[in-house]
Motif scaffolding. Structure first.
Motif, mmCIF file in Angstrom:
data_model
loop_
_atom_site.group_PDB
_atom_site.id
_atom_site.type_symbol
_atom_site.label_atom_id
_atom_site.label_comp_id
_atom_site.label_asym_id
_atom_site.label_seq_id
_atom_site.Cartn_x
_atom_site.Cartn_y
_atom_site.Cartn_z
ATOM 1 N N PHE A 3 0.850 -1.202 0.000
ATOM 2 C CA PHE A 3 0.000 0.000 0.000
ATOM 3 C C PHE A 3 0.873 1.235 0.000
ATOM 4 O O PHE A 3 1.930 1.268 0.636
ATOM 5 C CB PHE A 3 -0.889 0.048 1.239
ATOM 6 C CG PHE A 3 -1.957 -1.006 1.233
ATOM 7 C CD1 PHE A 3 -3.024 -0.904 0.379
ATOM 8 C CD2 PHE A 3 -1.862 -2.098 2.077
ATOM 9 C CE1 PHE A 3 -4.000 -1.877 0.379
ATOM 10 C CE2 PHE A 3 -2.831 -3.056 2.078
ATOM 11 C CZ PHE A 3 -3.916 -2.959 1.225
ATOM 12 N N GLN A 4 0.374 2.174 -0.710
ATOM 13 C CA GLN A 4 1.102 3.424 -0.759
ATOM 14 C C GLN A 4 0.638 4.316 0.401
ATOM 15 O O GLN A 4 -0.559 4.488 0.624
ATOM 16 C CB GLN A 4 0.792 4.117 -2.091
ATOM 17 C CG GLN A 4 1.928 4.884 -2.598
ATOM 18 C CD GLN A 4 1.610 5.409 -3.988
ATOM 19 O OE1 GLN A 4 0.474 5.587 -4.365
ATOM 20 N NE2 GLN A 4 2.644 5.626 -4.763
ATOM 21 N N ARG A 5 1.561 4.839 1.133
ATOM 22 C CA ARG A 5 1.204 5.711 2.255
ATOM 23 C C ARG A 5 0.897 7.100 1.736
ATOM 24 O O ARG A 5 1.615 7.636 0.918
ATOM 25 C CB ARG A 5 2.355 5.812 3.239
ATOM 26 C CG ARG A 5 2.543 4.556 3.988
ATOM 27 C CD ARG A 5 3.511 4.821 5.091
ATOM 28 N NE ARG A 5 3.569 3.665 5.931
ATOM 29 C CZ ARG A 5 4.215 3.605 7.047
ATOM 30 N NH1 ARG A 5 4.887 4.643 7.464
ATOM 31 N NH2 ARG A 5 4.221 2.515 7.750
ATOM 32 N N ARG A 6 -0.183 7.610 2.295
ATOM 33 C CA ARG A 6 -0.535 8.990 1.949
ATOM 34 C C ARG A 6 0.234 9.925 2.859
ATOM 35 O O ARG A 6 0.369 9.683 4.050
ATOM 36 C CB ARG A 6 -2.017 9.249 2.162
ATOM 37 C CG ARG A 6 -2.894 8.484 1.243
ATOM 38 C CD ARG A 6 -4.322 8.900 1.498
ATOM 39 N NE ARG A 6 -5.225 8.016 0.797
ATOM 40 C CZ ARG A 6 -6.516 7.995 0.962
ATOM 41 N NH1 ARG A 6 -7.068 8.805 1.822
ATOM 42 N NH2 ARG A 6 -7.266 7.180 0.285
ATOM 43 N N SER A 7 0.701 10.934 2.278
ATOM 44 C CA SER A 7 1.391 11.910 3.123
ATOM 45 C C SER A 7 0.328 12.807 3.764
ATOM 46 O O SER A 7 -0.472 13.432 3.077
ATOM 47 C CB SER A 7 2.373 12.735 2.302
ATOM 48 O OG SER A 7 1.698 13.458 1.324
ATOM 49 N N SER A 8 0.307 12.823 5.051
ATOM 50 C CA SER A 8 -0.710 13.629 5.749
ATOM 51 C C SER A 8 -0.088 14.932 6.240
ATOM 52 O O SER A 8 1.056 14.964 6.686
ATOM 53 C CB SER A 8 -1.283 12.854 6.924
ATOM 54 O OG SER A 8 -0.252 12.583 7.842
ATOM 55 N N GLU A 9 -0.903 15.954 6.177
ATOM 56 C CA GLU A 9 -0.459 17.261 6.667
ATOM 57 C C GLU A 9 -0.615 17.285 8.182
ATOM 58 O O GLU A 9 -1.554 16.706 8.727
ATOM 59 C CB GLU A 9 -1.301 18.364 6.044
ATOM 60 C CG GLU A 9 -1.116 18.487 4.559
ATOM 61 C CD GLU A 9 -1.981 19.602 3.984
ATOM 62 O OE1 GLU A 9 -2.379 20.496 4.754
ATOM 63 O OE2 GLU A 9 -2.227 19.550 2.795
ATOM 64 N N PRO A 10 0.265 17.940 8.860
ATOM 65 C CA PRO A 10 0.115 18.005 10.316
ATOM 66 C C PRO A 10 -1.153 18.786 10.685
ATOM 67 O O PRO A 10 -1.486 19.800 10.069
ATOM 68 C CB PRO A 10 1.370 18.720 10.784
ATOM 69 C CG PRO A 10 1.941 19.368 9.583
ATOM 70 C CD PRO A 10 1.437 18.631 8.389
ATOM 71 N N VAL A 11 -1.847 18.299 11.675
ATOM 72 C CA VAL A 11 -3.083 18.936 12.131
ATOM 73 C C VAL A 11 -2.710 20.159 12.963
ATOM 74 O O VAL A 11 -1.874 20.096 13.860
ATOM 75 C CB VAL A 11 -3.915 17.954 12.975
ATOM 76 C CG1 VAL A 11 -5.170 18.630 13.487
ATOM 77 C CG2 VAL A 11 -4.247 16.729 12.155
#
Length: 133
Positions: A3-11
């Motif tokens: 699975f490809q990891r989604r890059s998440s923006e810091p909250v």
């Protein structure tokens, strides 16, 4: 399967609206608050357990501090008898007179106040105290 990891923006939490609301509430409460200033003198009133509440508006207050001049409706007076005469000439006769005497005031000074009130024909005199439950 990979699975490809989604890059998440810091909250992040934006606190600017919260700070604005807090300041508005602070301003509101500062403007809408009233302070009770029953007397500008620093009087230590004697305590009383028995008595009744005074809800009637008085038209004449005589304050007797521990030391210094006597106050008639918030104004310092030199001679209470003359000041009472001038007050009664300018105003109608008050229904009631409240004597607010400091508990450390001299008995002789309070007696002089009562004598001046009697000499002016004011007989409805009461004393203000603090309620001590």
């Amino acid at each position: 399967m990979k699975f490809q990891r989604r890059s998440s923006e810091p909250v992040s939490l934006n606190l600017t609206p919260l700070i604005d609301v807090v300041f508005l509430l602070l301003i509101f409460f500062m403007v809408s608050t009233t302070f009770d200033q029953s007397s500008e003198l620093d009087l230590q009133l004697p305590e009383a357990v028995n008595g009744q509440s005074s809800d009637q508006a008085t038209s004449l207050k005589v304050e007797v501090p521990e030391s210094g001049p006597i106050y008639l409706n918030g104004e310092a007076v030199e001679d209470l008898a003359q000041s009472l005469e001038r007050f009664l000439e300018a105003e109608t006769v008050p229904e009631r007179v409240v004597v607010i005497a400091d508990e450390r005031a001299r008995h002789g000074q309070v007696t002089q106040v009562l004598d001046a009130l009697a000499g002016a024909g004011l007989s409805q005199v009461s004393f203000q105290t603090r309620y001590a439950p």
